[in-house]
Motif scaffolding. Structure first.
Motif, short mmCIF file in Angstrom:
data_model
loop_
_atom_site.label_atom_id
_atom_site.label_comp_id
_atom_site.label_asym_id
_atom_site.label_seq_id
_atom_site.Cartn_x
_atom_site.Cartn_y
_atom_site.Cartn_z
N ALA A 231 21.72 40.30 31.77
CA ALA A 231 21.33 40.03 33.15
C ALA A 231 22.47 39.38 33.94
N ASP A 232 23.38 38.68 33.27
CA ASP A 232 24.48 38.03 34.00
C ASP A 232 25.70 38.93 34.14
N ASP A 233 25.59 40.19 33.72
CA ASP A 233 26.72 41.11 33.82
C ASP A 233 26.90 41.60 35.26
N ARG A 234 28.15 41.89 35.58
CA ARG A 234 28.51 42.52 36.85
C ARG A 234 29.18 43.84 36.49
N TYR A 235 28.56 44.92 36.91
CA TYR A 235 28.84 46.26 36.40
C TYR A 235 29.49 47.10 37.49
N LEU A 236 30.76 47.49 37.29
CA LEU A 236 31.45 48.37 38.22
C LEU A 236 31.10 49.81 37.87
N LEU A 276 37.53 44.78 40.06
CA LEU A 276 37.44 44.02 38.81
C LEU A 276 37.76 42.56 39.04
N ALA A 277 38.80 42.31 39.82
CA ALA A 277 39.22 40.93 40.06
C ALA A 277 38.32 40.22 41.06
N ALA A 278 38.06 40.85 42.20
CA ALA A 278 37.31 40.19 43.28
C ALA A 278 35.87 39.92 42.89
N GLU A 279 35.25 40.83 42.15
CA GLU A 279 33.83 40.69 41.81
C GLU A 279 33.59 40.18 40.40
N ARG A 280 34.65 39.79 39.72
CA ARG A 280 34.54 39.26 38.35
C ARG A 280 33.72 40.23 37.49
N ILE A 281 34.14 41.48 37.47
CA ILE A 281 33.42 42.53 36.76
C ILE A 281 33.50 42.29 35.25
N SER A 282 32.34 42.41 34.59
CA SER A 282 32.28 42.21 33.14
C SER A 282 32.03 43.49 32.37
N VAL A 283 31.52 44.53 33.05
CA VAL A 283 31.17 45.80 32.38
C VAL A 283 31.82 46.96 33.13
N LEU A 284 32.55 47.80 32.39
CA LEU A 284 33.23 48.93 33.01
C LEU A 284 33.16 50.16 32.11
N ARG A 300 48.86 45.82 37.39
CA ARG A 300 47.73 45.25 36.63
C ARG A 300 47.85 43.74 36.45
N ALA A 301 49.04 43.26 36.18
CA ALA A 301 49.23 41.83 35.88
C ALA A 301 48.91 40.95 37.08
N ARG A 302 48.90 41.53 38.28
CA ARG A 302 48.61 40.74 39.48
C ARG A 302 47.11 40.52 39.68
N HIS A 303 46.29 41.17 38.87
CA HIS A 303 44.83 41.06 39.02
C HIS A 303 44.23 40.31 37.83
N ASP A 304 43.28 39.45 38.14
CA ASP A 304 42.58 38.70 37.10
C ASP A 304 41.44 39.55 36.53
N LEU A 305 41.63 40.06 35.33
CA LEU A 305 40.63 40.92 34.68
C LEU A 305 39.93 40.19 33.53
N SER A 306 40.02 38.88 33.53
CA SER A 306 39.54 38.11 32.38
C SER A 306 38.04 38.15 32.18
N ALA A 307 37.27 38.53 33.23
CA ALA A 307 35.81 38.57 33.07
C ALA A 307 35.35 39.81 32.31
N LEU A 308 36.21 40.81 32.19
CA LEU A 308 35.81 42.08 31.57
C LEU A 308 35.54 41.88 30.08
N ARG A 309 34.30 42.20 29.67
CA ARG A 309 33.91 41.98 28.27
C ARG A 309 33.38 43.22 27.57
N LEU A 310 32.97 44.25 28.33
CA LEU A 310 32.34 45.43 27.74
C LEU A 310 32.87 46.70 28.38
N VAL A 311 33.37 47.59 27.54
CA VAL A 311 33.83 48.91 27.97
C VAL A 311 33.09 49.95 27.14
#
Length: 552
Positions: A231-236, A276-284, A300-311
């Motif tokens: 439920a706490d996932d943000r899905y792009l 991915l960075a602006a919305e703190r996306i966790s699922v892609l 890529r290195a200029r964007h914070d992708l640390s929230a991504l947990r599931l591909v």
């Protein structure tokens, strides 16, 4: 088969209409959809869907009528599609890459009564293209060539005089009592038709797979559980909504779990990185090409992708290096591969969390609960593990058939319920399925069966290639040989002769491509699949080099 899953979604909800209502009540204030500056809660989404359903009722849509949506991934797509389904209609998503004549063919074959269409997308007026394709006919509605189509709603503030704007359409529904919409929704059950999903048409004429509410709910309840969607996932959602990977593994899965949907209308690496960075996306979820492009993008290195947990990805070719880079460079905790097709409600097998990287890269995982998978020879006899053959599938999620096409249905389904997928695959001893190719894509080199996907996976190991596709071409001596279309990494000076020589060192002689064309990009449809029929027509060179192996 013995896996423990949450309560079956088909018995818990009964229909997609009641799923929307339940999600609105259960996740009320939680963000449901984010589209730019627009942020809609689950309660607001539920209200918008009910308004769209009321407007469908006001427009004369009856239970079982077909309602089509021809538009990119947007909040309006979600609302109009779910509104149509809530009113009892059968949803017909239309491929956004279709031209006017192709879209008109789907509308004509399904006898859609109502169409939701985008205005202008990617510089193309969908309304104008549809007008051109349907200007001849004896119909009295907005498009003479589509006599069953009674109303066209443009998902915009402006529309031609004989069409309806989205705002005006919704306003007409205000006269419909809420109880009428609720009655329509409550009348729906698991066995009622929910949608007709048309195949991508990469190997032939698109056909409409008929799917029910119960099949969709149960399949994506399982998918969400196996993937670990929360439920706490943000899905792009980059996968297009007209495809099961976007609509069902995206919108429906999020509704089942209460996750936040962030629809992306265009397959763009730059836009994906920004989201991915602006919305703190966790699922892609998405095709391997998307994830490869994300990893290789110079910014890529200029964007914070640390929230991504599931591909979640899936294709015949998923390089082990891709899985390892997602885990290592992006620190993605869970990378899964899966396999499905429109005729099986989009899912057949999935890897499981905890599977080793080599299983995730080399296979599409094991059959989901409630599903049987079999690999058979040309006579339909089951083959042992390790032997390639056609993949057959049987289970609750297999379509009842193609819409009003009994001949095609009879070819696709056996009398005892097995779906002939047309895919070539291999099962290992643990039941993991490896898709090696499409039966139609296989070619025979001097008596040896050559599987393009297997050759592509070998070629993908070359350090100077980012993408590759292989087709069979005629050869006077051997019958057929392989031809590779390859995309080089920036700055690479790899030649066709170099790649052919490398291939001779890495694979059996009959698998070695005899011709190589280097191209800027492979032709893909909106689902990310390589369109091999375009390659077979002879894709023109676009970055300069072509080669032929004269010695075989």
């Amino acid at each position: 088969m013995g896996e423990r899953l949450d309560q079956r979604a088909d018995t818990a909800h009964g229909s997609l209409a009641r799923l929307v209502r339940t999600a609105a009540a259960r996740h009320g204030s939680r963000e449901a959809v984010v589209e730019g500056r627009t942020r809609v809660s689950y309660a607001e989404l539920g209200a918008r869907v009910e308004s769209a359903a009321a407007a469908c009722v006001a427009a004369g849509v009856a239970p079982g009528d077909r309602v089509a949506v021809w538009a990119p991934n947007t909040l309006d797509w979600i609302v109009s599609a779910l509104g149509a389904v809530t009113s009892g209609a059968v949803l017909v998503p239309v491929n956004t890459r279709f031209k006017g004549a192709e879209a008109a063919d789907v509308l004509r074959r399904t006898r859609a009564r109502l169409l939701f269409v985008t205005g202008t997308f990617l510089g193309t007026s969908y309304v104008a293209s549809l007008r051109r394709a349907t200007e001849q006919g004896d119909g009295r509605g907005p498009l003479p060539g589509l006599p069953h189509l009674e109303r066209v709603v443009v998902l915009a503030d402006d529309a031609p005089a004989d069409f309806t704007t989205w705002r005006a359409f919704l306003a007409a529904g205000e006269a419909v009592p809420p109880g009428a919409v609720r009655a329509r929704a409550d009348a729906l059950g698991p066995d009622d038709l929910s949608d007709i999903i048309f195949t991508s048409g990469t190997t032939g004429h698109p056909k409409g797979a008929v799917i029910t509410h119960g099949q969709t709910l149960r399949a994506y309840g399982v998918w969400s559980e196996l993937a670990g969607l929360r439920a706490d996932d943000r899905y792009l959602i980059v996968n297009p909504f007209f495809h099961t990977f976007g609509y069902k593994a995206g919108v429906i899965a999020c509704l089942l779990r209460g996750a936040t949907m962030v629809p992306q209308s265009v397959f763009s690496t730059e836009t994906a990185l920004a989201n991915l960075a602006a919305e703190r996306i966790s699922v892609l979820p998405g095709p391997p090409a998307l994830h490869q492009q994300l990893l290789d993008h110079p910014d890529r290195a200029r964007h914070d992708l640390s929230a991504l947990r599931l591909v979640v990805t899936g294709a015949a070719v998923v390089p082990l290096e891709l899985v390892e880079r997602l885990r290592g460079e992006l620190k993605v905790a869970t990378v899964l591969t899966a396999y499905g097709l429109s005729e099986s409600t989009g899912v057949v097998t999935m890897c499981r969390r905890g599977d080793p990287p080599e299983v995730i890269a080399a296979t599409s995982g094991r059959a989901i609960p409630g599903t049987e998978v079999r690999v058979v020879d040309a006579a339909g006899r089951p083959l042992p593990p390790g032997e390639p053959g056609e993949v057959l599938v049987r289970g609750y999620h297999v379509m009842s058939g193609y819409f009003e096409d009994p001949a095609a249905t009879a070819c696709a389904r056996t009398p005892d319920g097995w779906l002939r997928t047309g895919d070539v695959g291999v099962l290992d001893a643990a039941g993991n399925l490896r898709i090696t190719d499409r039966i139609k894509d296989m070619f025979i080199v001097g008596g040896f069966n050559a599987y393009p996907a297997e050759i592509e996976q070998l070629l993908a190991r070359h350090p100077d290639l980012t993408e590759v596709a292989v087709i069979g071409i005629p050869d006077r001596r051997l019958g057929e040989v392989g031809k590779a279309y390859a995309v080089r990494r920036p700055g690479s000076r790899l030649t066709a002769d170099d790649l052919i020589a490398w291939s001779r060192r890495e694979m059996a002689n009959y698998k070695v491509p005899r011709e190589v064309d280097f191209v800027a990009a492979l032709p893909r449809n909106a689902s990310g699949k390589v369109m091999k029929k375009v390659l077979r027509r002879g894709l023109g060179r676009s970055d300069g080099e072509k080669g032929r192996d004269q010695v075989y």
